[in-house]
Motif scaffolding. Structure first.
Motif, PDB file in Angstrom:
ATOM      1  N   ALA A  16      47.699  36.837  18.923  1.00 55.59           N
ATOM      2  CA  ALA A  16      46.454  37.336  19.506  1.00 55.59           C
ATOM      3  C   ALA A  16      46.668  38.686  20.186  1.00 55.59           C
ATOM      4  N   THR A  17      47.796  38.826  20.858  1.00 57.09           N
ATOM      5  CA  THR A  17      48.099  40.093  21.535  1.00 57.09           C
ATOM      6  C   THR A  17      48.175  41.234  20.533  1.00 57.09           C
ATOM      7  N   GLU A  18      48.795  40.975  19.391  1.00 57.45           N
ATOM      8  CA  GLU A  18      48.887  42.008  18.361  1.00 57.45           C
ATOM      9  C   GLU A  18      47.488  42.451  17.919  1.00 57.45           C
ATOM     10  N   GLU A  19      46.586  41.506  17.736  1.00 57.05           N
ATOM     11  CA  GLU A  19      45.214  41.846  17.343  1.00 57.05           C
ATOM     12  C   GLU A  19      44.491  42.614  18.444  1.00 57.05           C
ATOM     13  N   VAL A  20      44.690  42.199  19.682  1.00 57.53           N
ATOM     14  CA  VAL A  20      44.064  42.892  20.812  1.00 57.53           C
ATOM     15  C   VAL A  20      44.605  44.319  20.908  1.00 57.53           C
ATOM     16  N   LEU A  21      45.902  44.478  20.732  1.00 57.96           N
ATOM     17  CA  LEU A  21      46.491  45.821  20.768  1.00 57.96           C
ATOM     18  C   LEU A  21      45.946  46.689  19.642  1.00 57.96           C
ATOM     19  N   ARG A  22      45.766  46.108  18.479  1.00 56.45           N
ATOM     20  CA  ARG A  22      45.220  46.846  17.346  1.00 56.45           C
ATOM     21  C   ARG A  22      43.789  47.329  17.671  1.00 56.45           C
ATOM     22  N   ARG A  23      43.016  46.457  18.298  1.00 57.38           N
ATOM     23  CA  ARG A  23      41.618  46.790  18.612  1.00 57.38           C
ATOM     24  C   ARG A  23      41.479  47.761  19.778  1.00 57.38           C
ATOM     25  N   HIS A  24      42.235  47.511  20.852  1.00 60.75           N
ATOM     26  CA  HIS A  24      42.019  48.259  22.089  1.00 60.75           C
ATOM     27  C   HIS A  24      43.071  49.324  22.380  1.00 60.75           C
ATOM     28  N   ALA A  27      46.778  51.177  26.111  1.00 60.07           N
ATOM     29  CA  ALA A  27      46.278  51.599  27.417  1.00 60.07           C
ATOM     30  C   ALA A  27      45.164  50.689  27.926  1.00 60.07           C
ATOM     31  N   LYS A  28      44.385  50.122  27.011  1.00 65.30           N
ATOM     32  CA  LYS A  28      43.215  49.346  27.423  1.00 65.30           C
ATOM     33  C   LYS A  28      43.365  47.841  27.244  1.00 65.30           C
ATOM     34  N   ALA A  29      44.340  47.388  26.489  1.00 62.95           N
ATOM     35  CA  ALA A  29      44.521  45.956  26.256  1.00 62.95           C
ATOM     36  C   ALA A  29      44.991  45.271  27.535  1.00 62.95           C
ATOM     37  N   THR A  30      44.357  44.155  27.854  1.00 63.05           N
ATOM     38  CA  THR A  30      44.702  43.422  29.076  1.00 63.05           C
ATOM     39  C   THR A  30      45.013  41.965  28.750  1.00 63.05           C
ATOM     40  N   MET A  31      45.584  41.272  29.713  1.00 67.53           N
ATOM     41  CA  MET A  31      45.834  39.837  29.573  1.00 67.53           C
ATOM     42  C   MET A  31      44.501  39.095  29.419  1.00 67.53           C
ATOM     43  N   VAL A  32      43.472  39.563  30.093  1.00 69.13           N
ATOM     44  CA  VAL A  32      42.152  38.944  29.980  1.00 69.13           C
ATOM     45  C   VAL A  32      41.637  39.072  28.551  1.00 69.13           C
ATOM     46  N   ASP A  33      41.856  40.233  27.915  1.00 67.38           N
ATOM     47  CA  ASP A  33      41.438  40.414  26.517  1.00 67.38           C
ATOM     48  C   ASP A  33      42.162  39.419  25.603  1.00 67.38           C
ATOM     49  N   VAL A  34      43.440  39.227  25.846  1.00 65.58           N
ATOM     50  CA  VAL A  34      44.223  38.284  25.040  1.00 65.58           C
ATOM     51  C   VAL A  34      43.687  36.870  25.249  1.00 65.58           C
ATOM     52  N   ALA A  35      43.457  36.503  26.497  1.00 66.52           N
ATOM     53  CA  ALA A  35      42.929  35.165  26.794  1.00 66.52           C
ATOM     54  C   ALA A  35      41.554  34.974  26.144  1.00 66.52           C
ATOM     55  N   ARG A  36      40.710  35.974  26.226  1.00 70.29           N
ATOM     56  CA  ARG A  36      39.380  35.904  25.615  1.00 70.29           C
ATOM     57  C   ARG A  36      39.497  35.693  24.104  1.00 70.29           C
ATOM     58  N   ALA A  37      40.418  36.413  23.454  1.00 75.56           N
ATOM     59  CA  ALA A  37      40.609  36.274  22.006  1.00 75.56           C
ATOM     60  C   ALA A  37      41.064  34.864  21.635  1.00 75.56           C
ATOM     61  N   LEU A  38      41.768  34.214  22.542  1.00 72.96           N
ATOM     62  CA  LEU A  38      42.257  32.859  22.301  1.00 72.96           C
ATOM     63  C   LEU A  38      41.277  31.781  22.763  1.00 72.96           C
ATOM     64  N   GLY A  39      40.278  32.184  23.537  1.00 72.35           N
ATOM     65  CA  GLY A  39      39.322  31.215  24.066  1.00 72.35           C
ATOM     66  C   GLY A  39      39.890  30.382  25.201  1.00 72.35           C
ATOM     67  N   VAL A  40      40.768  30.990  25.994  1.00 76.15           N
ATOM     68  CA  VAL A  40      41.383  30.287  27.124  1.00 76.15           C
ATOM     69  C   VAL A  40      41.260  31.158  28.372  1.00 76.15           C
ATOM     70  N   SER A  41      41.627  30.585  29.508  1.00 74.25           N
ATOM     71  CA  SER A  41      41.644  31.375  30.740  1.00 74.25           C
ATOM     72  C   SER A  41      42.884  32.263  30.736  1.00 74.25           C
ATOM     73  N   HIS A  42      42.815  33.371  31.480  1.00 67.84           N
ATOM     74  CA  HIS A  42      43.991  34.251  31.514  1.00 67.84           C
ATOM     75  C   HIS A  42      45.155  33.563  32.210  1.00 67.84           C
ATOM     76  N   GLY A  43      44.869  32.568  33.061  1.00 64.51           N
ATOM     77  CA  GLY A  43      45.941  31.788  33.682  1.00 64.51           C
ATOM     78  C   GLY A  43      46.780  31.047  32.651  1.00 64.51           C
ATOM     79  N   SER A  44      46.146  30.623  31.561  1.00 63.14           N
ATOM     80  CA  SER A  44      46.883  29.942  30.489  1.00 63.14           C
ATOM     81  C   SER A  44      47.875  30.884  29.824  1.00 63.14           C
ATOM     82  N   VAL A  45      47.483  32.123  29.676  1.00 56.70           N
ATOM     83  CA  VAL A  45      48.382  33.121  29.084  1.00 56.70           C
ATOM     84  C   VAL A  45      49.537  33.400  30.050  1.00 56.70           C
TER      85      VAL A  45
END
Length: 195
Positions: A16-24, A27-45
């Motif tokens: 998921a992080t790789e996809e988020v990095l590709r999209r954002h 500089a703009k990719a965050t842990m929240v973006d990764v969590a959102r892409a996975l459908g989980v809370s950022h605490g899970s990440v």
């Protein structure tokens, strides 16, 4: 598919992080973006990766490991060491060139991440030179290569061929004549190693 219906693993987070990095971009990719892409809370990440830096280091290592794993098969083959050396250098060049050409946005992202990397890049280089060392040792044992210190020779071969695998040279990899230059360098290196 949201993580609620699948077990959340480090591997899924890295994908998921790789996809988020590709999209954002980095500089703009965050842990929240990764969590959102996975459908989980950022605490899970954060349970898998304590910091954003740790996640970025892990995704960089994963990216670099793909190249190392592809080359390991050549090292393990039981055939002429000179052919293995040529094939290994060719496979390294081709892998790096594919990464730069097939997905330039992600390649640019990884250039940023490797610049931030703590251990991933030095570990990758150590792994690649260890693979080269095994090929050169096999050549010395077979009487094909001459070297008193296979590890030192491997580092020299790696450095001498840097134009064809060091990402700082990526803009040159699509230029006319690069194939001829690659073959000339490999021929020179092999001739230098022969008994």
């Amino acid at each position: 598919m949201p993580a609620t219906s699948q077990t959340l693993t480090a591997e899924r987070i890295l994908e998921a992080t790789e996809e988020v990095l590709r999209r954002h971009g980095p500089a703009k990719a965050t842990m929240v973006d990764v969590a959102r892409a996975l459908g989980v809370s950022h605490g899970s990440v954060y349970r898998h990766f304590r910091t954003k830096a740790a996640l970025r280091e892990a995704v960089t290592k994963r990216w670099l490991d793909r190249t190392s794993e592809a080359l390991a098969g050549i090292v393990a083959e039981e055939r002429d060491p000179e052919d293995r050396l040529r094939d290994w250098l060719r496979a390294l060049f081709d892998a790096k060139r594919r990464k730069a050409g097939d997905d330039p946005e992600l390649f640019a992202t990884y250039m940023v991440l490797t610049g931030e990397s703590g251990e991933a890049v030095p570990d990758h280089i150590a792994d690649l030179t260890a693979q080269l060392t095994r090929i050169i040792e096999a050549g010395a044992e077979a009487g094909v290569f001459v070297t008193a210190d296979p590890a030192r020779t491997a580092r020299g071969v790696f450095q001498a061929s840097g134009r064809f695998h060091d990402p700082c040279y990526a803009p040159e990899w699509a230029q006319p004549g690069i194939e001829e230059d690659f073959e000339a360098v490999v021929d020179l290196l092999v001739r230098g190693l022969r008994r």
